[in-house]
Design an enzyme around this catalytic site. Structure first.
Site, short mmCIF file in Angstrom:
data_model
loop_
_atom_site.label_atom_id
_atom_site.label_comp_id
_atom_site.label_asym_id
_atom_site.label_seq_id
_atom_site.Cartn_x
_atom_site.Cartn_y
_atom_site.Cartn_z
CB ILE A 229 -0.97 -0.02 1.20
CG1 ILE A 229 -1.87 -1.26 1.12
CG2 ILE A 229 -1.81 1.25 1.23
CD1 ILE A 229 -2.72 -1.50 2.35
CG ASP B 294 14.24 -1.79 12.17
OD1 ASP B 294 14.31 -2.92 11.65
OD2 ASP B 294 13.41 -1.49 13.07
CG PHE C 144 1.89 3.01 4.60
CD1 PHE C 144 0.57 2.72 4.31
CD2 PHE C 144 2.39 4.25 4.24
CE1 PHE C 144 -0.23 3.65 3.68
CE2 PHE C 144 1.60 5.18 3.61
CZ PHE C 144 0.28 4.88 3.33
CB ALA C 145 7.00 0.65 8.52
CE1 TYR D 33 -1.80 -5.09 11.54
CE2 TYR D 33 -4.03 -5.88 11.13
CZ TYR D 33 -2.97 -5.04 10.82
OH TYR D 33 -3.11 -4.13 9.81
CG LEU E 219 14.39 -2.53 1.70
CD1 LEU E 219 15.60 -2.62 0.76
CD2 LEU E 219 13.14 -2.19 0.89
#
Ligand code: UDP
Length: 325
Positions: A12, A51, A73-74, A141, A33
């Site tokens: 996304i 990170d 988004f990460a 989550y 990544l």
């Protein structure tokens, strides 16, 4: 505007970056990544591999100055995995978000967009699910996203941070150049298309005894480009105040309907085998996005499932091995 996009190499995030660059914003992608792909980052965006656990790296990034807003988004995003590894979610998802927010606030950056989730609504009372629905996270989550929503509420109260929390339903489809490439892949549409490409023998339907029109789960699939547009509208509205929206098409499709649509779009048989329910799947999740439409003028350009699956098919056919092809 200079926008920092964490997770901008992911599914996304990379499509949002594409839209931001297209309209002329300056974009810096920050991504470790671990899930994302360097090749997914639009060449018009700057890329920093890093990170969110690395506070020193975040400080260096913000010390350079100039960031007006952050889109976050990460994140670890798998409901099932979060039931096996709760600390990865209640730990890393939350602390990484806190690191980012603390560094931002410390540098006077006060515009923020959060990727939140429909997993806040595990036992919906009404359908479609609008913003008045009681919050019942369905997993660690979902809980990790809810905690960040609450953190944002307080940072707005205390520091005047303006935020939008967008609770996605099922993001799907692809832009011309960017699509879905997860490892392992767990999502219905890319898995179905892998069957169409001959990469899998069949798709397993997780549960066929739900109280729905054909016994399979109903979900609200929203085109990733429409999702990206909602982020841009939310970003532009931040100065008028913080907001939280449920974000979906407002239409529900069953698993069998998705498979049938994929058969029509691809012209392939796509064998399907009924399997047991997947733990944690509610029968029906459909978004009520009237508030988003009314307040921000958002209107999906690609509401039809056929167009959503068709765009994903175009991308997967062009990239049969995802970004590693
Ligand atoms: N699903 C399925 N088979 C699969 C993957 C998913 O039947 O191999 C179903 C799943 O149970 C859910 C729907 O497809 O009802 C969408 O699942 P997905 O993982 O794509 O998104 P989620 O709803 O979990 O966010």
């Amino acid at each position: 505007m200079h926008i920092l996009v964490t997770g901008g190499a992911g599914y996304i995030g990379s499509v949002v970056v594409e839209e931001l660059v297209r309209r002329g914003d300056q974009v810096t992608v920050y991504d470790n990544l671990s899930q994302g792909h360097r090749a997914a980052v639009h060449p018009g965006a700057a890329f920093v591999q890093g990170d969110l656990a690395d506070k020193a790296a975040l400080t260096t990034l913000f010390d350079e100055g100039g960031v007006h807003a952050v889109m976050h988004f990460a994140s670890h995003t798998l409901v099932g995995e979060s039931m096996q590894a709760p600390f990865k979610y209640l730990g890393a998802n939350v602390t990484n978000g806190l690191n980012l927010l603390q560094t931002m606030v410390g540098h006077g950056v006060k515009r923020f967009i959060l990727s939140s989730t429909a997993n806040l609504f595990d036992q919906p009372v009404r359908m479609p699910i609008d913003e008045t629905e009681p919050i019942v996270p369905g997993s660690p989550y979902g809980e990790s996203k809810f905690i960040l929503e609450r953190v944002l509420y307080w940072l707005d109260q205390i520091h005047g941070l303006r935020y939008a929390a967008l609770r996605y339903f099922n993001a799907a489809g692809a832009s011309q150049e960017r699509g879905e490439d997860h490892d392992p892949e767990t999502h219905l549409i890319p898995l179905v298309l892998q069957v169409a490409l001959g990469q899998r023998d069949h798709i397993v339907v997780f549960g066929s005894d739900y109280p729905t029109r054909d016994g399979t789960c109903v979900r609200d699939y929203i085109h990733v480009v429409d999702l990206a547009q909602a982020h841009i509208l939310a970003l532009d509205a931040l100065d008028e105040g913080s907001r939280t929206y449920n974000l979906g098409n407002g239409m529900g499709y069953t698993v069998r309907e998705v498979i049938e649509t994929a058969r029509e779009v691809t012209g392939q048989d796509i064998p399907a085998v009924d399997g047991p329910r997947r733990p944690g799947d509610p029968p029906t999740l459909v978004a009520g996005s009237a508030q988003l439409r009314a307040e921000l003028g958002w209107e999906p350009r690609y509401p039809e499932l056929r167009d959503i699956v068709g765009s994903a098919w175009n991308w997967h056919r062009a990239h049969p091995h995802g970004y590693s092809a």
